[in-house]
Write an enzyme that holds these catalytic residues in place. Structure first.
Site, short mmCIF file in Angstrom:
data_model
loop_
_atom_site.label_atom_id
_atom_site.label_comp_id
_atom_site.label_asym_id
_atom_site.label_seq_id
_atom_site.Cartn_x
_atom_site.Cartn_y
_atom_site.Cartn_z
N GLY A 46 0.84 -1.19 0.00
CA GLY A 46 0.00 0.00 0.00
C GLY A 46 0.87 1.24 0.00
O GLY A 46 2.01 1.20 0.45
N CYS A 93 6.46 0.16 7.60
CA CYS A 93 5.98 1.23 6.73
C CYS A 93 7.14 1.69 5.86
O CYS A 93 8.26 1.82 6.35
CB CYS A 93 5.48 2.39 7.60
SG CYS A 93 4.95 3.81 6.65
#
Ligand SMILES: [Zn+2]
Length: 171
Positions: A46, A93
């Site tokens: 993502g 992340c």
């Protein structure tokens, strides 16, 4: 499609509340293509627009990890209208360098958003997919996964990052 540099913590754009997408034009489609290219190159599952320095409520997601068929989901102006249950798993992340930690998320969520053309989109997500959606939506509100950790863990990470940044300077 052009791969863009990924912005990393503590750069301020990651902390801004992203602006709503209002124009669903070619420019937006180009941005979406750049985001997808950047996500696949990283590789990640993502990517939110602020991660390439664009403060817009826009994210691309592909949890399939299928290299032959690249079908990514585009969410503009997404919101979680309802969340249920709980899951804890390790998260990382692309904008938080060299770190992963367990984060608590909803097990199931109900999402409303707009698609690439501005058409309304409604869906439910569970498990890992739901985790990724929650992670990306956080980015649009200036939140990073490290904000969900204890302040001790966060402090330790900031110390670690300081070292990493110092090492970068010395290179
Ligand atoms: Zn992220």
């Amino acid at each position: 499609m052009a791969i863009q540099p990924i912005v990393t913590f503590p750069q301020p754009v990651l902390r801004d509340k992203a602006k709503k997408v209002t124009k669903f034009d070619d420019e937006l489609k180009n941005l979406i293509n750049d985001m997808a290219a950047t996500m696949y190159d990283a590789p990640g599952v993502g990517l939110a627009a602020p991660q390439i320095g664009v403060s817009l409520q826009l994210t691309v997601i592909d949890t399939s990890r299928n290299k032959e068929e690249r079908n990514f989901l585009v969410l503009a102006n997404p919101i979680i209208v309802k969340g249920e249950g709980e899951q804890v798993d390790e998260e990382g992340c692309l904008s938080v360098r060299e770190y992963a930690a367990n984060v608590k998320r909803y097990e199931k969520i109900w999402v409303e958003a707009q698609d690439i053309n501005g058409e309304p989109l409604k869906f439910e997500a569970e498990g890992f997919f739901a985790r990724v959606v929650q992670h990306e939506l956080d980015h649009l509100n200036g939140t990073l996964f490290i904000d969900h950790l204890s302040s001790l863990k966060r402090t330790l990470y900031k110390k670690k990052l300081k070292k990493i940044l110092l090492e970068d300077e010395q290179e």
